[in-house]
Motif scaffolding. Structure first.
Motif, PDB file in Angstrom:
ATOM      1  N   ALA A   1     -10.566   6.564  -1.169  1.00 13.29           N
ATOM      2  CA  ALA A   1     -11.083   6.210   0.163  1.00 13.29           C
ATOM      3  C   ALA A   1      -9.984   5.573   1.016  1.00 13.29           C
ATOM      4  CB  ALA A   1     -12.257   5.237   0.022  1.00 13.29           C
ATOM      5  N   ASN A   2      -8.833   5.279   0.409  1.00 15.92           N
ATOM      6  CA  ASN A   2      -7.755   4.589   1.139  1.00 15.92           C
ATOM      7  C   ASN A   2      -7.219   5.436   2.301  1.00 15.92           C
ATOM      8  OD1 ASN A   2      -4.546   4.059   1.324  1.00 15.92           O
ATOM      9  ND2 ASN A   2      -5.659   2.173   0.904  1.00 15.92           N
ATOM     10  N   SER A   3      -7.170   4.833   3.488  1.00 20.48           N
ATOM     11  CA  SER A   3      -6.822   5.644   4.662  1.00 20.48           C
ATOM     12  C   SER A   3      -5.372   6.119   4.651  1.00 20.48           C
ATOM     13  CB  SER A   3      -7.129   4.917   5.964  1.00 20.48           C
ATOM     14  OG  SER A   3      -7.102   3.561   5.824  1.00 20.48           O
ATOM     15  N   ARG A   4      -4.432   5.276   4.201  1.00 24.36           N
ATOM     16  CA  ARG A   4      -3.029   5.707   4.200  1.00 24.36           C
ATOM     17  C   ARG A   4      -2.809   6.821   3.166  1.00 24.36           C
ATOM     18  NH1 ARG A   4       1.261   7.099   6.897  1.00 24.36           N
ATOM     19  NH2 ARG A   4       3.214   6.697   5.806  1.00 24.36           N
TER      20      ARG A   4
ATOM     21  N   GLN B   1       0.841  -1.212   0.000  1.00 25.63           N
ATOM     22  CA  GLN B   1       0.000   0.000   0.000  1.00 25.63           C
ATOM     23  C   GLN B   1       0.877   1.263   0.000  1.00 25.63           C
ATOM     24  OE1 GLN B   1      -3.827   0.653   2.470  1.00 25.63           O
ATOM     25  NE2 GLN B   1      -2.175   1.297   3.800  1.00 25.63           N
ATOM     26  N   GLU B   2       1.961   1.216   0.768  1.00 23.18           N
ATOM     27  CA  GLU B   2       2.852   2.381   0.839  1.00 23.18           C
ATOM     28  C   GLU B   2       3.432   2.702  -0.546  1.00 23.18           C
ATOM     29  OE1 GLU B   2       2.755   3.851   3.547  1.00 23.18           O
ATOM     30  OE2 GLU B   2       4.410   5.268   3.588  1.00 23.18           O
ATOM     31  N   ALA B   3       3.803   1.641  -1.272  1.00 28.52           N
ATOM     32  CA  ALA B   3       4.391   1.855  -2.605  1.00 28.52           C
ATOM     33  C   ALA B   3       3.369   2.462  -3.565  1.00 28.52           C
ATOM     34  CB  ALA B   3       4.923   0.527  -3.151  1.00 28.52           C
ATOM     35  N   VAL B   4       2.116   1.979  -3.513  1.00 23.09           N
ATOM     36  CA  VAL B   4       1.073   2.538  -4.395  1.00 23.09           C
ATOM     37  C   VAL B   4       0.837   4.005  -4.032  1.00 23.09           C
ATOM     38  CG1 VAL B   4      -1.347   2.385  -5.125  1.00 23.09           C
ATOM     39  CG2 VAL B   4      -0.061   0.285  -4.682  1.00 23.09           C
ATOM     40  N   VAL B   5       0.739   4.273  -2.743  1.00 16.68           N
ATOM     41  CA  VAL B   5       0.460   5.629  -2.269  1.00 16.68           C
ATOM     42  C   VAL B   5       1.590   6.587  -2.686  1.00 16.68           C
ATOM     43  CG1 VAL B   5       0.311   7.016  -0.143  1.00 16.68           C
ATOM     44  CG2 VAL B   5      -1.064   4.935  -0.381  1.00 16.68           C
ATOM     45  N   ASP B   6       2.842   6.164  -2.489  1.00 17.18           N
ATOM     46  CA  ASP B   6       3.980   7.029  -2.841  1.00 17.18           C
ATOM     47  C   ASP B   6       3.988   7.329  -4.336  1.00 17.18           C
ATOM     48  OD1 ASP B   6       4.777   7.180  -0.269  1.00 17.18           O
ATOM     49  OD2 ASP B   6       6.362   5.688  -0.420  1.00 17.18           O
ATOM     50  N   ASN B   7       3.701   6.292  -5.106  1.00 13.29           N
ATOM     51  CA  ASN B   7       3.644   6.412  -6.559  1.00 13.29           C
ATOM     52  C   ASN B   7       2.621   7.479  -6.967  1.00 13.29           C
ATOM     53  OD1 ASN B   7       4.152   5.503  -9.178  1.00 13.29           O
ATOM     54  ND2 ASN B   7       4.108   3.364  -8.522  1.00 13.29           N
ATOM     55  N   LEU B   8       1.443   7.385  -6.374  1.00 15.08           N
ATOM     56  CA  LEU B   8       0.351   8.306  -6.724  1.00 15.08           C
ATOM     57  C   LEU B   8       0.655   9.735  -6.281  1.00 15.08           C
ATOM     58  CD1 LEU B   8      -2.717   6.099  -5.708  1.00 15.08           C
ATOM     59  CD2 LEU B   8      -2.127   6.814  -8.033  1.00 15.08           C
ATOM     60  N   LEU B   9       1.130   9.865  -5.038  1.00 16.03           N
ATOM     61  CA  LEU B   9       1.290  11.213  -4.486  1.00 16.03           C
ATOM     62  C   LEU B   9       2.447  11.977  -5.125  1.00 16.03           C
ATOM     63  CD1 LEU B   9       0.380  10.721  -0.722  1.00 16.03           C
ATOM     64  CD2 LEU B   9      -1.061  11.518  -2.612  1.00 16.03           C
ATOM     65  N   LYS B  10       3.483  11.256  -5.492  1.00 13.98           N
ATOM     66  CA  LYS B  10       4.642  11.923  -6.095  1.00 13.98           C
ATOM     67  C   LYS B  10       4.220  12.719  -7.336  1.00 13.98           C
ATOM     68  CE  LYS B  10       9.449  10.838  -6.561  1.00 13.98           C
ATOM     69  NZ  LYS B  10      10.405   9.856  -6.177  1.00 13.98           N
TER      70      LYS B  10
END
Ligand code: KG4
Ligand code: ZN
Length: 347
Positions: A275-278, A244-253
């Protein structure tokens, strides 16, 4: 105008009634088929459309009952016309056309993704355009520059392979977590260490706003396959947290860079993965640090519903648009043709 919204593009059948102010929902009914498809590990299109057909009149009647209105009292109809599963889409589109004909009301086709952007405008306060929208759903992952609700929308970038939601769902399936898996990964990852399993964050270059998730999914599949023993419950949580952290970092960058480069300073999240909490937590931390105005719609406004379709359609109907009975399963998406120069967008 009082707008009847209909959404049937995938495995949810939803009908909403939006009041004249374009904000108040008189009805918002969602029939989900999650339990029906769960045993197949994904959506079976034929089953989805058959269930829509069976539920149409019931969901519609319930919406009018909740809204305390007769069908004649609505002023216009907005229906998702694409993208989505054609059989599922047709159920909503043909229902909407039948209603438009019988009631002699205007009708507009709404692009499902524009609906996700419009969902933010149901919130109080609503975001003020121009802003960058990070559109993340089960089938799409894009960055759009939104200058006004109703468009035209400037396409900044998209995934070159899998959508973010697809990466969540496919990895969850490999882990035997069922469908849809994004929400299960979110739950299992909660409070677990994120550095026990690390994943590659692959970017298709720094000079664009595109994404790529297939490498991440392949890495996850390899790690699962090569394990000598099954995951313990704690290991499973840790694996989900790392993924999840990798997906989130990918998106936010990319999303934060697009927000900065666009000069809008405002980022709006949209679609089921929002809706993802992280993702919400990390976006909020980063926004505070980088002085970006972040807009997070409520979780219910992120996932599929008909309120967002009514809201997008309201904008068009108020402008006098009427697609009439010629409407089909094309996605009416007012995108600019302009190809954004690499790494830069017009402020
Ligand atoms: O927008 P949406 O409801 O339907 C589509 O238009 O596709 O998005 C569904 C996607 C699915 O892939 C689902 O797994 C994902 O959104 N999703 C989540 C969460 N809730 C839904 N992904 C990660 N974390 C969540 N909490
Ligand atoms: Zn959606």
């Amino acid at each position: 105008m009082i707008v009847l919204g209909i959404e049937s593009s995938c495995d949810e059948l939803a009908v909403a009634v939006l009041d004249r102010d374009g904000k108040t929902l008189r009805a918002n009914v969602v029939r989900t088929q999650v339990e029906i498809h769960a045993k197949y590990g994904g959506i079976v299109p034929e089953i989805a459309s058959r269930d829509h057909i069976r539920s149409l009149s019931m969901v519609l009647a319930r919406a009018f009952e909740d809204a305390k209105l007769t069908p004649q009292e609505i002023d216009g109809i907005a229906v998702t016309s694409g993208p989505g599963l054609v059989g599922s889409l047709l159920c909503g589109v043909e229902l909407a056309k039948g209603l438009a004909l019988a009631l002699d009301k205007p009708i507009v086709g709404v692009n499902h993704l524009e609906g996700h952007i419009a969902a933010a405008f149901l919130e109080t306060p609503a975001p003020k355009p121009p802003f960058v929208s990070l559109l993340i759903s089960g089938g799409h992952t894009s960055l759009m520059l939104v200058r006004a609700l109703g468009g035209p929308y400037e396409h900044l970038g998209s995934t070159r392979d899998d959508a973010a939601g697809e990466a969540f769902d496919k990895t969850a399936k490999l882990l035997g977590l069922g469908y849809p898996g994004g929400i299960v990964i979110d739950r299992l990852a909660k409070d677990r260490p994120r550095d026990r399993f690390t994943f590659p964050v692959l970017m298709p270059g720094k000079d664009n706003f595109d994404f790529s998730f297939s490498g991440l999914k392949t890495a996850a599949a390899r790690m699962i396959r090569e394990r000598p023993t099954p995951f313990t419950p704690d290991e499973l949580g840790d694996f989900c947290a790392g993924f999840q952290e990798a997906v989130v970092d990918n998106l936010l960058k990319k999303a934060f860079r697009a927000t900065l480069v666009s000069g809008t300073g405002t980022l709006v999240l949209a679609g089921g993965v929002a809706a993802n909490s992280r993702l919400r937590e990390k976006a909020a931390m980063r926004a505070a640090r980088e002085q970006v105005a972040l807009f997070l719609p409520s979780r219910a406004n992120c996932t599929d519903n008909a309120a967002m379709i009514a809201r997008a359609g309201y904008e068009r109907l108020m402008r006098g648009e009427n697609h009439g009975l010629s409407i089909d399963t094309r996605s009416y998406w007012p995108l600019t043709d302009k190809v954004t120069p690499k790494g830069s967008v017009r402020p």
